[in-house]
Scaffold this motif. Structure first.
Motif, PDB file in Angstrom:
ATOM      1  N   THR A  11       0.718  -1.318   0.112  1.00  0.00           N
ATOM      2  CA  THR A  11       0.098  -0.043  -0.140  1.00  0.00           C
ATOM      3  C   THR A  11       0.885   1.354  -0.029  1.00  0.00           C
ATOM      4  OG1 THR A  11      -1.703  -1.104   1.274  1.00  0.00           O
ATOM      5  CG2 THR A  11      -1.774   1.190   1.360  1.00  0.00           C
ATOM      6  N   MET A  15       0.597   3.751  -3.270  1.00  0.00           N
ATOM      7  CA  MET A  15      -0.273   4.943  -2.884  1.00  0.00           C
ATOM      8  C   MET A  15       0.339   5.924  -3.724  1.00  0.00           C
ATOM      9  SD  MET A  15      -1.394   6.281   0.888  1.00  0.00           S
ATOM     10  CE  MET A  15      -2.121   4.718   1.447  1.00  0.00           C
ATOM     11  N   LYS A  16      -0.555   6.923  -4.120  1.00  0.00           N
ATOM     12  CA  LYS A  16      -0.206   8.189  -5.175  1.00  0.00           C
ATOM     13  C   LYS A  16      -0.172   9.282  -3.856  1.00  0.00           C
ATOM     14  CE  LYS A  16      -0.329   5.637  -8.682  1.00  0.00           C
ATOM     15  NZ  LYS A  16       0.837   4.996  -9.280  1.00  0.00           N
ATOM     16  N   GLY A  19      -3.198  10.129  -1.651  1.00  0.00           N
ATOM     17  CA  GLY A  19      -3.460   9.077  -0.614  1.00  0.00           C
ATOM     18  C   GLY A  19      -4.234   8.111  -1.141  1.00  0.00           C
ATOM     19  N   GLN A  20      -4.564   7.683  -2.636  1.00  0.00           N
ATOM     20  CA  GLN A  20      -5.288   6.750  -3.110  1.00  0.00           C
ATOM     21  C   GLN A  20      -4.310   6.244  -4.149  1.00  0.00           C
ATOM     22  OE1 GLN A  20      -8.503   5.952  -2.250  1.00  0.00           O
ATOM     23  NE2 GLN A  20      -8.486   7.630  -0.635  1.00  0.00           N
ATOM     24  N   PHE A  21      -4.851   4.927  -4.547  1.00  0.00           N
ATOM     25  CA  PHE A  21      -4.193   4.143  -5.598  1.00  0.00           C
ATOM     26  C   PHE A  21      -4.668   4.946  -6.851  1.00  0.00           C
ATOM     27  CE2 PHE A  21      -4.321  -0.180  -3.437  1.00  0.00           C
ATOM     28  CZ  PHE A  21      -3.325   0.133  -2.532  1.00  0.00           C
ATOM     29  N   GLU A  27      -4.130  -2.121  -9.468  1.00  0.00           N
ATOM     30  CA  GLU A  27      -3.363  -1.758  -8.232  1.00  0.00           C
ATOM     31  C   GLU A  27      -4.406  -2.216  -7.003  1.00  0.00           C
ATOM     32  OE1 GLU A  27      -3.079   2.383  -8.593  1.00  0.00           O
ATOM     33  OE2 GLU A  27      -1.241   2.224  -9.936  1.00  0.00           O
ATOM     34  N   PHE A 100      -8.689  -1.268   2.215  1.00  0.00           N
ATOM     35  CA  PHE A 100      -7.634  -0.021   1.982  1.00  0.00           C
ATOM     36  C   PHE A 100      -7.671   0.548   3.243  1.00  0.00           C
ATOM     37  CE2 PHE A 100      -6.813   4.194   0.783  1.00  0.00           C
ATOM     38  CZ  PHE A 100      -5.469   3.849  -0.094  1.00  0.00           C
ATOM     39  N   GLN A 104      -4.729   1.630   5.736  1.00  0.00           N
ATOM     40  CA  GLN A 104      -4.376   3.098   5.708  1.00  0.00           C
ATOM     41  C   GLN A 104      -4.408   3.403   7.441  1.00  0.00           C
ATOM     42  OE1 GLN A 104      -7.385   6.165   4.957  1.00  0.00           O
ATOM     43  NE2 GLN A 104      -5.809   6.899   3.512  1.00  0.00           N
ATOM     44  N   LEU A 113       2.342   7.781   7.185  1.00  0.00           N
ATOM     45  CA  LEU A 113       1.712   8.873   6.291  1.00  0.00           C
ATOM     46  C   LEU A 113       1.475  10.121   6.958  1.00  0.00           C
ATOM     47  CD1 LEU A 113      -1.436   6.547   5.516  1.00  0.00           C
ATOM     48  CD2 LEU A 113       0.860   6.778   4.300  1.00  0.00           C
ATOM     49  N   TYR A 129      -0.973  10.797   2.779  1.00  0.00           N
ATOM     50  CA  TYR A 129      -0.244  10.295   1.870  1.00  0.00           C
ATOM     51  C   TYR A 129       1.262   9.802   2.274  1.00  0.00           C
ATOM     52  CZ  TYR A 129       1.841  14.861   1.887  1.00  0.00           C
ATOM     53  OH  TYR A 129       2.444  16.153   2.431  1.00  0.00           O
TER      54      TYR A 129
END
Length: 233
Positions: A11, A15-16, A19-21, A27, A100, A104, A113, A129
């Protein structure tokens, strides 16, 4: 970094900055695959031929994997391909969302993060992120030229999963990918349980590290030349 599990490491790497894929469906699927592999590592499920079967009750340590565990529990014994179909069903979108969110929250608690000063435009929730140095360090642990290079099962599986979403090609040279592929091939040759895990990744339509090597080492005019043997053949 040593206290991070396979799903947590994956993850972080996938992760971008938002904060998401990404929008690429693969992915999400590779995260669910990582969860299955992690459940095997914890001896909560097992691979039998090309089927997945529950062998233990989920415990507090693995509760964040419960969305995937329940899919298997409700359908066991379930063949590899059928489990992948369950993951890809639009009716099970809540599985990847819950998985997810669970991971997270763990990464937030472990301080991997950073909270953005902006909220998500869709639901006004905070954006979290990865810390750039954390991801860089994690990727470097997979590099054959790293001083701390010692490829264990989790690292080999992580490398294979990341190869399927294009991350290895962005970070490693062709020669480094060759070395990594040879290491994983050797592990699979001497460890049948590990080979079964690679075969599960392949059942998703995924590839081994050789696909990353080929993408760097071949042009459109030399597709017919097989540079890397397929370790599943």
């Amino acid at each position: 970094m040593n206290d991070l599990t396979l799903t947590q490491k994956y993850t972080l790497c996938a992760m971008k900055s938002n904060g998401q894929f990404g929008e690429w469906h693969n992915e999400d699927l590779m995260l669910e695959v990582a969860a299955v592999l992690e459940l095997v590592q914890h001896n909560l499920i097992k691979f039998r031929d090309n089927e997945v079967k529950v062998i233990g009750k989920i415990n507090s340590e693995c509760l964040y994997l419960q969305p995937v565990y329940e899919i298997i529990q409700e359908n066991e014994p379930i063949e590899f391909e059928d489990l992948i179909e369950e993951f890809e069903s639009k009716y099970n979108r809540d599985v990847i969302d819950s998985l997810f969110d669970n991971i997270q929250n763990i990464l937030i608690a472990k301080d991997f993060l950073i909270k953005s000063d902006k909220n998500n435009i869709w639901d006004d929730e905070p954006i979290w992120y990865p810390k750039n140095n954390m991801v860089k360090i994690l990727i470097e642990t997979l590099c054959p030229n790293s001083l701390c290079y010692a490829l264990g099962e989790t690292e080999a599986l992580l490398a294979t999963l990341l190869s399927n979403i294009g991350i290895l090609r962005k970070n490693f040279s062709e020669s480094e990918l060759e070395i990594l592929k040879d290491q994983i091939d050797d592990m699979a040759e001497h460890d049948y349980a590990f080979l079964k895990k690679l075969n599960f990744i392949k059942a998703t339509g995924g590839h081994d590290i050789s696909s990353s090597v080929q993408s760097l080492g071949e042009t459109l005019f030399s597709k017919g030349i097989k540079l890397i043997k397929d370790n599943f053949s």
